[in-house]
Write a protein that holds these residues in place. Structure first.
Motif, mmCIF file in Angstrom:
data_model
loop_
_atom_site.group_PDB
_atom_site.id
_atom_site.type_symbol
_atom_site.label_atom_id
_atom_site.label_comp_id
_atom_site.label_asym_id
_atom_site.label_seq_id
_atom_site.Cartn_x
_atom_site.Cartn_y
_atom_site.Cartn_z
ATOM 1 N N ALA A 165 39.858 1.676 -19.415
ATOM 2 C CA ALA A 165 40.483 0.524 -19.028
ATOM 3 C C ALA A 165 39.733 -0.735 -19.700
ATOM 4 N N HIS A 166 38.754 -0.510 -20.177
ATOM 5 C CA HIS A 166 37.970 -1.609 -20.883
ATOM 6 C C HIS A 166 37.398 -1.185 -22.362
ATOM 7 N N GLU A 167 38.454 -0.709 -23.254
ATOM 8 C CA GLU A 167 38.273 -0.272 -24.488
ATOM 9 C C GLU A 167 37.536 -1.258 -25.590
ATOM 10 N N ASP A 168 37.847 -2.629 -25.093
ATOM 11 C CA ASP A 168 37.095 -3.638 -26.040
ATOM 12 C C ASP A 168 35.619 -3.703 -25.542
ATOM 13 N N ASP A 169 35.122 -3.225 -24.470
ATOM 14 C CA ASP A 169 33.775 -3.382 -24.241
ATOM 15 C C ASP A 169 33.232 -1.921 -24.047
ATOM 16 N N LEU A 170 33.851 -1.212 -24.975
ATOM 17 C CA LEU A 170 33.275 0.417 -24.919
ATOM 18 C C LEU A 170 33.001 0.685 -26.511
ATOM 19 N N VAL A 171 31.917 1.246 -26.413
ATOM 20 C CA VAL A 171 31.358 2.056 -27.560
ATOM 21 C C VAL A 171 30.901 3.560 -27.413
ATOM 22 N N THR A 172 31.412 4.369 -28.301
ATOM 23 C CA THR A 172 30.993 5.634 -27.995
ATOM 24 C C THR A 172 29.986 6.460 -29.122
ATOM 25 N N ILE A 173 29.377 7.450 -28.369
ATOM 26 C CA ILE A 173 28.525 8.293 -29.489
ATOM 27 C C ILE A 173 29.220 9.750 -29.578
ATOM 28 N N SER A 174 29.131 10.048 -30.594
ATOM 29 C CA SER A 174 29.871 11.571 -30.910
ATOM 30 C C SER A 174 28.872 12.466 -30.321
ATOM 31 N N PHE A 175 29.377 13.552 -29.446
ATOM 32 C CA PHE A 175 28.826 14.533 -28.584
ATOM 33 C C PHE A 175 29.699 15.805 -28.555
ATOM 34 N N PRO A 176 30.063 16.286 -29.670
ATOM 35 C CA PRO A 176 31.015 17.418 -29.456
ATOM 36 C C PRO A 176 30.742 18.572 -28.738
ATOM 37 N N LYS A 177 29.486 18.861 -28.410
ATOM 38 C CA LYS A 177 28.894 19.836 -27.398
ATOM 39 C C LYS A 177 29.299 19.504 -25.936
ATOM 40 N N GLY A 178 29.732 18.223 -25.754
ATOM 41 C CA GLY A 178 30.054 17.572 -24.583
ATOM 42 C C GLY A 178 31.094 18.218 -23.611
ATOM 43 N N LYS A 179 32.034 18.957 -24.629
ATOM 44 C CA LYS A 179 33.260 19.345 -24.161
ATOM 45 C C LYS A 179 32.903 20.763 -23.314
ATOM 46 N N VAL A 180 31.861 21.397 -23.643
ATOM 47 C CA VAL A 180 31.212 22.485 -22.950
ATOM 48 C C VAL A 180 30.915 22.221 -21.461
ATOM 49 N N ASP A 181 31.599 22.602 -20.575
ATOM 50 C CA ASP A 181 31.078 22.526 -18.879
ATOM 51 C C ASP A 181 31.527 23.865 -18.451
ATOM 52 N N ILE A 182 30.839 23.946 -17.387
ATOM 53 C CA ILE A 182 30.826 25.280 -16.566
ATOM 54 C C ILE A 182 31.967 25.147 -15.512
ATOM 55 N N ASP A 183 33.009 25.924 -15.287
ATOM 56 C CA ASP A 183 33.855 25.791 -14.111
ATOM 57 C C ASP A 183 33.914 27.092 -13.657
ATOM 58 N N THR A 184 33.985 28.267 -14.531
ATOM 59 C CA THR A 184 34.411 29.621 -14.046
ATOM 60 C C THR A 184 33.320 30.715 -14.618
ATOM 61 N N GLU A 185 33.472 31.864 -14.027
ATOM 62 C CA GLU A 185 32.521 32.983 -14.534
ATOM 63 C C GLU A 185 32.858 32.850 -15.945
ATOM 64 N N GLU A 186 33.959 32.835 -16.476
ATOM 65 C CA GLU A 186 34.185 33.074 -17.909
ATOM 66 C C GLU A 186 33.492 32.150 -18.763
ATOM 67 N N ASP A 187 33.443 30.726 -18.382
ATOM 68 C CA ASP A 187 32.719 29.796 -19.044
ATOM 69 C C ASP A 187 31.141 30.079 -19.090
ATOM 70 N N LEU A 188 30.640 30.705 -17.854
ATOM 71 C CA LEU A 188 29.510 30.861 -18.063
ATOM 72 C C LEU A 188 29.041 32.183 -19.018
ATOM 73 N N LYS A 189 29.974 33.014 -19.049
ATOM 74 C CA LYS A 189 29.637 34.286 -20.004
ATOM 75 C C LYS A 189 29.726 33.913 -21.187
ATOM 76 N N GLU A 190 30.613 33.150 -21.749
ATOM 77 C CA GLU A 190 30.784 32.558 -22.979
ATOM 78 C C GLU A 190 29.675 31.866 -23.369
ATOM 79 N N LEU A 191 29.071 30.909 -22.642
ATOM 80 C CA LEU A 191 27.805 30.249 -22.900
ATOM 81 C C LEU A 191 26.793 31.037 -23.089
ATOM 82 N N ASN A 192 26.513 32.011 -22.268
ATOM 83 C CA ASN A 192 25.441 33.014 -22.437
ATOM 84 C C ASN A 192 25.467 34.142 -23.366
ATOM 85 N N SER A 193 26.558 34.126 -24.134
ATOM 86 C CA SER A 193 26.892 35.362 -24.920
ATOM 87 C C SER A 193 26.505 34.995 -26.497
#
Length: 193
Positions: A165-193
């Motif tokens: 809502a405040h894009e004019d006052d927003l700056v971003t930093i690139s963090f591609p690995k930020g998309k990795v989050d753990i919600d399920t057992e599959e997420d965890l297995k994939e992370l640890n594989s």
């Protein structure tokens, strides 16, 4: 500028079936990774908000390593944890800005948190967010001008909508690995594989 970090770790992990805060990655719990990142950063203050399974989770990290507070209203969604964490910060530490982070992003480290702080200093914007998967998200830094809006969030609303809502006052930093989050057992297995 005084920076506070609020780690949100009050959720019920309903999709995982056990507290994701204590799920393991590289011999550490996800929560410990988040605590280590916060404690390793240049932030001045930090607080951990716990809710569901609090007693079980508290046994997994040294209590003295980070101030932790309960959110008795955790079932009301993420906004309730943001409020409780921010209230605590404003009462005891009076930061000029806060970083909101979760405990289920295993690749968040002190470097990323420091980059948020450094980018704010350099750019002078009120919001610094991480950019991944064509959107913005946590960890995310808010200056004090946004504390009131953070306190007014409802239900499962996160901080992202305030940033958008405040894009004019927003700056971003690139963090591609930020998309990795753990919600399920599959997420965890994939992370640890």
């Amino acid at each position: 500028m005084k920076t506070g970090i609020i780690i949100l770790a009050a959720g019920e992990s309903s999709r995982l079936g056990y507290p994701k805060q204590i799920a393991k990655y590289k011999e550490k719990t996800l929560l410990q990774l988040a605590i280590d990142a916060a404690n390793g950063s240049t932030a001045d203050k930090r607080v951990l908000v716990l809710g569901a399974n609090r007693d079980e989770i508290k046994k997994t990290f040294p209590g003295a390593s980070i101030p932790n507070i309960p959110n008795p209203h955790f079932s009301k969604g993420m906004s309730s944890s943001i409020k409780i964490g921010l209230e605590y910060m404003l009462k005891f530490d009076r930061p000029d800005q806060v970083i909101i982070m979760l405990c289920d992003q295993p690749f968040v480290d002190a470097k990323i948190l420091n980059k948020l702080i450094a980018t704010q200093e350099k750019e002078g914007k009120g919001i610094v967010a991480c950019a991944y998967s064509k959107t913005v998200g946590v960890p995310i830094l808010f200056g004090s001008a946004y504390f009131k809006e953070l306190m007014e969030l409802k239900g499962d609303e996160g901080a992202k909508q305030i940033a958008l809502a405040h894009e004019d006052d927003l700056v971003t930093i690139s963090f591609p690995k930020g998309k990795v989050d753990i919600d399920t057992e599959e997420d965890l297995k994939e992370l640890n594989s």
